[in-house]
Design an enzyme around this catalytic site. Structure first.
Site, PDB file in Angstrom:
ATOM      1  CG  ASP A 161      -1.818   1.189   1.315  1.00  0.00           C
ATOM      2  OD1 ASP A 161      -1.597   2.173   0.570  1.00  0.00           O
ATOM      3  OD2 ASP A 161      -2.759   1.143   2.125  1.00  0.00           O
TER       4      ASP A 161
ATOM      5  CG  ASN B 168       1.394   3.761 -13.560  1.00  0.00           C
ATOM      6  OD1 ASN B 168       0.903   4.500 -14.414  1.00  0.00           O
ATOM      7  ND2 ASN B 168       0.704   2.740 -13.031  1.00  0.00           N
TER       8      ASN B 168
ATOM      9  CE1 TYR C 121      -4.898  11.940 -10.522  1.00  0.00           C
ATOM     10  CE2 TYR C 121      -5.130  13.772 -12.046  1.00  0.00           C
ATOM     11  CZ  TYR C 121      -4.759  12.475 -11.797  1.00  0.00           C
ATOM     12  OH  TYR C 121      -4.234  11.693 -12.794  1.00  0.00           O
TER      13      TYR C 121
ATOM     14  CE  LYS D  92      -1.195  11.969 -11.022  1.00  0.00           C
ATOM     15  NZ  LYS D  92      -0.374  10.747 -11.013  1.00  0.00           N
TER      16      LYS D  92
ATOM     17  CB  THR E 294      -7.228   3.409 -17.513  1.00  0.00           C
ATOM     18  OG1 THR E 294      -7.442   4.592 -16.733  1.00  0.00           O
ATOM     19  CG2 THR E 294      -5.999   3.578 -18.373  1.00  0.00           C
TER      20      THR E 294
HETATM   21  P1  NAP Z   1      -6.105   2.854 -12.673  1.00  0.00           P
HETATM   22  O1  NAP Z   1      -6.526   2.010 -13.816  1.00  0.00           O
HETATM   23  O2  NAP Z   1      -7.118   3.339 -11.718  1.00  0.00           O
HETATM   24  O3  NAP Z   1      -4.935   2.104 -11.886  1.00  0.00           O
HETATM   25  C1  NAP Z   1      -4.401   2.680 -10.726  1.00  0.00           C
HETATM   26  C2  NAP Z   1      -3.218   1.858 -10.255  1.00  0.00           C
HETATM   27  O4  NAP Z   1      -2.675   2.472  -9.073  1.00  0.00           O
HETATM   28  C3  NAP Z   1      -3.594   0.438  -9.905  1.00  0.00           C
HETATM   29  O5  NAP Z   1      -2.605  -0.440 -10.377  1.00  0.00           O
HETATM   30  C4  NAP Z   1      -3.630   0.439  -8.376  1.00  0.00           C
HETATM   31  O6  NAP Z   1      -3.224  -0.813  -7.828  1.00  0.00           O
HETATM   32  C5  NAP Z   1      -2.580   1.491  -8.044  1.00  0.00           C
HETATM   33  N1  NAP Z   1      -2.849   2.096  -6.734  1.00  0.00           N
HETATM   34  C6  NAP Z   1      -3.789   3.012  -6.435  1.00  0.00           C
HETATM   35  N2  NAP Z   1      -3.747   3.291  -5.113  1.00  0.00           N
HETATM   36  C7  NAP Z   1      -2.768   2.533  -4.564  1.00  0.00           C
HETATM   37  C8  NAP Z   1      -2.235   2.379  -3.259  1.00  0.00           C
HETATM   38  N3  NAP Z   1      -2.725   3.058  -2.186  1.00  0.00           N
HETATM   39  N4  NAP Z   1      -1.236   1.504  -3.075  1.00  0.00           N
HETATM   40  C9  NAP Z   1      -0.747   0.801  -4.109  1.00  0.00           C
HETATM   41  N5  NAP Z   1      -1.191   0.908  -5.378  1.00  0.00           N
HETATM   42  C10 NAP Z   1      -2.192   1.764  -5.603  1.00  0.00           C
HETATM   43  O7  NAP Z   1      -5.388   4.182 -13.189  1.00  0.00           O
HETATM   44  P2  NAP Z   1      -4.560   4.515 -14.531  1.00  0.00           P
HETATM   45  O8  NAP Z   1      -5.449   5.283 -15.411  1.00  0.00           O
HETATM   46  O9  NAP Z   1      -3.843   3.326 -15.035  1.00  0.00           O
HETATM   47  O10 NAP Z   1      -3.531   5.559 -13.892  1.00  0.00           O
HETATM   48  C11 NAP Z   1      -2.136   5.326 -13.778  1.00  0.00           C
HETATM   49  C12 NAP Z   1      -1.468   6.675 -13.560  1.00  0.00           C
HETATM   50  O11 NAP Z   1      -1.768   7.537 -14.655  1.00  0.00           O
HETATM   51  C13 NAP Z   1      -1.965   7.408 -12.308  1.00  0.00           C
HETATM   52  O12 NAP Z   1      -0.884   8.031 -11.653  1.00  0.00           O
HETATM   53  C14 NAP Z   1      -2.919   8.439 -12.860  1.00  0.00           C
HETATM   54  O13 NAP Z   1      -3.045   9.564 -12.019  1.00  0.00           O
HETATM   55  C15 NAP Z   1      -2.254   8.775 -14.171  1.00  0.00           C
HETATM   56  N6  NAP Z   1      -3.145   9.375 -15.171  1.00  0.00           N
HETATM   57  C16 NAP Z   1      -4.253   8.722 -15.603  1.00  0.00           C
HETATM   58  C17 NAP Z   1      -5.083   9.334 -16.538  1.00  0.00           C
HETATM   59  C18 NAP Z   1      -6.341   8.671 -17.064  1.00  0.00           C
HETATM   60  O14 NAP Z   1      -7.153   9.359 -17.720  1.00  0.00           O
HETATM   61  N7  NAP Z   1      -6.547   7.387 -16.849  1.00  0.00           N
HETATM   62  C19 NAP Z   1      -4.766  10.611 -17.018  1.00  0.00           C
HETATM   63  C20 NAP Z   1      -3.619  11.238 -16.555  1.00  0.00           C
HETATM   64  C21 NAP Z   1      -2.801  10.618 -15.643  1.00  0.00           C
HETATM   65  P3  NAP Z   1      -4.281  -1.878  -7.205  1.00  0.00           P
HETATM   66  O15 NAP Z   1      -5.477  -1.892  -8.093  1.00  0.00           O
HETATM   67  O16 NAP Z   1      -3.495  -3.153  -7.229  1.00  0.00           O
HETATM   68  O17 NAP Z   1      -4.574  -1.407  -5.804  1.00  0.00           O
END
Ligand code: NAP
Length: 258
Positions: free
Chosen positions: A67, A94, A163, A167, A198
């Site tokens: 975590d 990430n 958020y 960032k 995602t």
């Molecule tokens: P996602 O599908 O929601 O996945 C989030 C990931 O973060 C999961 O693997 C989750 O692991 C992990 N996570 C969250 N809280 C955690 C914690 N307390 N401890 C350990 N692991 C944790 O999100 P995503 O879209 O792939 O996002 C990945 C990155 O890209 C993030 O930093 C996000 O802010 C950034 N981002 C996303 C977008 C978008 O539109 N999707 C846009 C800009 C930036 P578990 O499920 O195993 O807990």
């Protein structure tokens, strides 16, 4: 004249936080596809992390859990990734959370809760993982720390100011570390995606505002996770070392900053 076979690319040891799904899964796949050994980190999604591990090309990949709000668990997780991979060359921060908390309609309790959790995962979690990775990167003679930031750091996040702030903080952290770690041969950079297809963005993309979000880019779509992964892969390469401190936009020209 002999035809020397092209030597295989050297295999790097790469830790990807939040590798269990979404962008992290695509990043893990991209590194594995070039011959690297990947530690796929997960927080709660154990089954999904196991599925990612099973689908990675190549060999030598492992799973690690923590975590990211737990500083002790982060330390143990980074060390165990380095142990299992035989060192560490690249850390990809990430993992992240996005929880809506509009300033005009949240309770004060909710506001507090979202700020604490968002900063703990998105900023302090990444800072702690980086701190613990540095001795391993140093032992490897250098490497890279990549951070997945967001367009929201620049464009604003009216429904989730925590958020956007997390960032923006991550960008500033990465730039400070780029200067601090360059003498060790370690580059530190960020990618700043706009919306990506995602789970994090699913509710918005599948909701009534989805079409307007896609229209923010002149391409008329949002990013695929693989498009974020390819930017991370390049930034983490030795060829990109002199680009350290960079923040690369991956937003389909939906937001142009000067
Ligand atoms: P996602 O599908 O929601 O996945 C989030 C990931 O973060 C999961 O693997 C989750 O692991 C992990 N996570 C969250 N809280 C955690 C914690 N307390 N401890 C350990 N692991 C944790 O999100 P995503 O879209 O792939 O996002 C990945 C990155 O890209 C993030 O930093 C996000 O802010 C950034 N981002 C996303 C977008 C978008 O539109 N999707 C846009 C800009 C930036 P578990 O499920 O195993 O807990």
């Amino acid at each position: 004249m002999t035809n020397d076979p092209t030597p295989p690319p050297s295999s790097r040891a790469v830790l990807v936080t939040g590798g269990s799904r979404g962008i992290g899964r695509a990043i893990a796949r991209a590194f594995a596809a070039r011959g690297d050994r990947v530690a796929v980190h997960w927080g709660e999604s154990r089954d999904r992390a196991e599925a990612v591990l099973a689908e990675l090309p190549g060999s030598g990949h492992v799973l690690v859990q923590a975590d990211l709000t737990d500083a002790g668990a982060v330390a143990a997780m980074v060390d165990s990734a380095a142990d299992a991979l035989g060192g560490l060359d690249v850390l990809v921060n990430n993992a992240g959370v996005f929880t809506a908390s509009p300033p005009l309609s949240s309770s004060y309790e909710r506001w507090q809760e979202v700020w604490a959790r968002t900063l703990a995962v998105n900023l302090v979690g990444a800072a702690n993982a980086t701190f613990r990775a540095v001795p391993h990167l140093r032992a490897a003679g250098g490497g890279a720390v990549m951070n997945v930031s967001s367009r929201g750091a620049f464009r604003g996040e009216p429904d989730n100011p925590a958020y956007g702030a997390s960032k923006a903080g991550l960008n500033a952290f990465a730039q400070s570390m780029a200067v601090a770690l360059a003498p060790l041969g370690i580059s530190v950079s960020c990618v700043a995606p706009g919306f990506v297809q995602t789970e994090m963005a699913r509710e918005v993309l599948d909701g009534p505002g989805g079409a307007a979000v896609r229209a923010q880019s002149p391409f008329g779509r949002v990013a695929r996770p693989e498009e974020v992964a390819s930017a991370v892969l390049w930034l983490a390469s030795p060829e990109a070392r002199f680009s350290t401190g960079t923040i690369v936009d991956v937003n389909g020209a939906s937001y142009l900053r000067s």
